[in-house]
Design an enzyme around this catalytic site. Sequence first.
Site, PDB file in Angstrom:
ATOM      1  N   HIS A 271       3.107   3.954   6.099  1.00 12.50           N
ATOM      2  CA  HIS A 271       2.737   3.745   4.036  1.00 12.50           C
ATOM      3  C   HIS A 271       2.042   3.127   4.514  1.00 12.50           C
ATOM      4  O   HIS A 271       2.001   1.783   4.541  1.00 12.50           O
ATOM      5  CB  HIS A 271       3.580   4.219   3.498  1.00 12.50           C
ATOM      6  CG  HIS A 271       3.623   5.108   2.375  1.00 12.50           C
ATOM      7  ND1 HIS A 271       2.659   4.038   1.421  1.00 12.50           N
ATOM      8  CD2 HIS A 271       3.009   5.874   0.768  1.00 12.50           C
ATOM      9  CE1 HIS A 271       2.041   4.053  -0.166  1.00 12.50           C
ATOM     10  NE2 HIS A 271       2.085   6.180   0.381  1.00 12.50           N
ATOM     11  N   GLU A 323       0.960   9.303   3.788  1.00 14.02           N
ATOM     12  CA  GLU A 323       0.382   8.495   3.305  1.00 14.02           C
ATOM     13  C   GLU A 323      -0.371   7.540   4.391  1.00 14.02           C
ATOM     14  O   GLU A 323       0.052   6.203   3.795  1.00 14.02           O
ATOM     15  CB  GLU A 323       0.019   8.369   2.346  1.00 14.02           C
ATOM     16  CG  GLU A 323       0.927   9.882   0.809  1.00 14.02           C
ATOM     17  CD  GLU A 323       1.171   9.706  -0.749  1.00 14.02           C
ATOM     18  OE1 GLU A 323       0.688   9.981  -1.148  1.00 14.02           O
ATOM     19  OE2 GLU A 323       1.745   7.880  -0.449  1.00 14.02           O
ATOM     20  N   CYS A 341      -5.043   3.435  -4.066  1.00 14.08           N
ATOM     21  CA  CYS A 341      -4.574   2.556  -4.105  1.00 14.08           C
ATOM     22  C   CYS A 341      -4.415   1.930  -2.901  1.00 14.08           C
ATOM     23  O   CYS A 341      -3.950   0.821  -2.788  1.00 14.08           O
ATOM     24  CB  CYS A 341      -2.562   2.628  -4.189  1.00 14.08           C
ATOM     25  SG  CYS A 341      -2.307   3.284  -5.682  1.00 14.08           S
ATOM     26  N   CYS A 414       0.483   6.591  -9.450  1.00  8.68           N
ATOM     27  CA  CYS A 414      -0.129   5.040  -8.866  1.00  8.68           C
ATOM     28  C   CYS A 414      -1.327   4.905  -9.256  1.00  8.68           C
ATOM     29  O   CYS A 414      -1.732   3.568  -9.246  1.00  8.68           O
ATOM     30  CB  CYS A 414       1.031   5.134  -7.739  1.00  8.68           C
ATOM     31  SG  CYS A 414       0.424   5.860  -6.806  1.00  8.68           S
TER      32      CYS A 414
END
Length: 666
Positions: A271, A323, A341, A414
């Site tokens: 991730h 991700e 992010c 997020c």
Amino acid sequence: MKKQLLTLALLYTLPLCAQQADYPVRAVDFTAVKLTDSFWLPRIRTNHTVTIPASFARCESTGRVKNFEMAAAKQGKFCTTFPFDDTDIYKTIEGASYSMAVTPDKKMDAYVDSLIAVVAKAQEPDGYLYTARTIDPAHPHAWSGPERWVREHELSHELYNSGHMFEAASAHYLATGKRNFLDIALKNADLLVLTFGPGKLGVAPGHEIVEMGLVRLYRITGKKDYLQLARFFIDERGKRQYNQKSKNKWENGQYWQDQAPVVQQSEAVGHAVRAMYLYAGMADVAALEGDTAYLHAIDRIWDNMVTKKMYVQGGIGAIPDGERFGENYELPNATAYNETCAAIGNAYWNIRMFQLHGDGKYIDLLEKVLYNGLISGVGLDGKSFFYTNAMQIRKGVHHHSQEPARSGWFECSCCPTNMARFLPSLPGYIYAQKAGDVYVNLFISSTTNIQVEKKKVKITQSNNYPWEGDLRFNIEPATATAFTLKLRVPGWARQEAIPGGLYQFRDKDTHKVVIKVNGQPVDFQLEQGYAVIKRKWGKKDVVEMQLPMNTHEVVADNQIKEDIGKVAIQRGPLIYCAEWKDNDGRTSNLIIPGHFQPEVRKDLLNGVVVLTGEGKRINVDAQQQEVSTAAGRITLIPYYAWANRGEGEMNVWFPEKVVDVDLLAK
């Protein structure tokens, strides 16, 4: 608003309790930098007036605030989707704190205090703070596990919530001088110290950031327990038993960067956001404890990422499933994930790598990320966002990772709140110091007042970057002062598309970077990507740097199979793309020209330089079943600005020539 003589963005300058070791290069605190920039200042103002208020409003309307209220009352049912939804409040408070440190706002300050009061009531007596369990401990969130911490290594996000709370509480304390949020965070941190550590509970946090947050608290309090716990969490990685031979990301430990002890890791895996936070946390501990094993590990991992796992616009985390990073050179365009992010995490990691090594290549990468795959994540309106940042959008082809339209919020939100906290701290990335060396890293019009060898020096930077390459720096010491000025000469101005060579400029530009001091050209040494100018500076000294703003064709390493025979376009630090709006509704049918002309368009996308030229379009006559090409004007816009005018096609990579045509059955 009370101002602190402390760094607010990165906490690398003057902690309350001095440490024996720290980053060799120190950032100039963003509160000591006043922006006058026409590119970044409007974005930071929009973040203050639009993004942060909208984020708070959405925390209210989606039930994130209500979760805290129910936790305080010990009744109700967790009313959002994910156990980490608490962090959207924390991150927005962090962004508001940074923003208020520069732009005092009584209304925002009062609202933040009211939210902190709600958070305080939700905290359990021993410091535990996690609404997904506290609301109804007998029936916690499905990801949380029946008891505290039992699923922390994978899905509970208990320590992730703590980490973001520590980051936010630190920012709020340093911006306002108030202890109301800091005391909540310290109570929670003390619970973690009692719970985890040698001879206690051990776990590798499933989603890293608690490590960075604990370091923040250590810098404020000087309490060594917090730094030691950050290290403990990092060193717990690689201790769980996984099936190392499995290709399943959930079974081999790579998704959590838990497949091996960190000092044995050499590849960016799993991730992407979690990875960035882990590597940034390792950099913090390496700096504070002088840990060379950590340092060598993150050096190896950085090299792997930039030479094998990064998109041309700085995006990372190619694979939608998880991700995550893919295999080396696995960088598909149609399904590129590139979470916003992850771009922000990449910025956090690279500023730390620079401060460890003083090498401009980390700022080169930071700049590529900033001007392309990071700010693409927020719309020009300040309240619409991308979770993923696509590399191409095709007519009639919809992959689950693509978002041709921006969204005001996401179920997992997020990215919007991460953007809210990142942008106000950007001025802290412009300047840095190491003893008698002053670094100018980013070319953002601004003024800073610093001390060099205990003497006051004012630096004023003026330019029209990234559109123009003429840069001016007024150096104004209070009295004549000798020091070394280090001006970053961007890799793109030295024929380097990206550090490591994964992408290269096809043309070999012969234009030189020119530097003048008080109007006279000077010869300069290039050290670690910086032009080094040593002299005794007077009050009216002026440095000028001229960067060649040529348009370049970028080609990828041949091991990136999808980009063979294609080119991307870069001018200055900006990657360009074609969007449907400027190209007769299509971009997947373009053969771009060999030469582009820059054109200033103040009326477009809040003011941009577009690239135009005569290219070709491939046209398909469906009725006659004929394929033809026609000359036509092609227009490219900066990648960061796409998807602000509705849905439609977009392309970053373009075929150099037609070699085949796919025939599709209806």
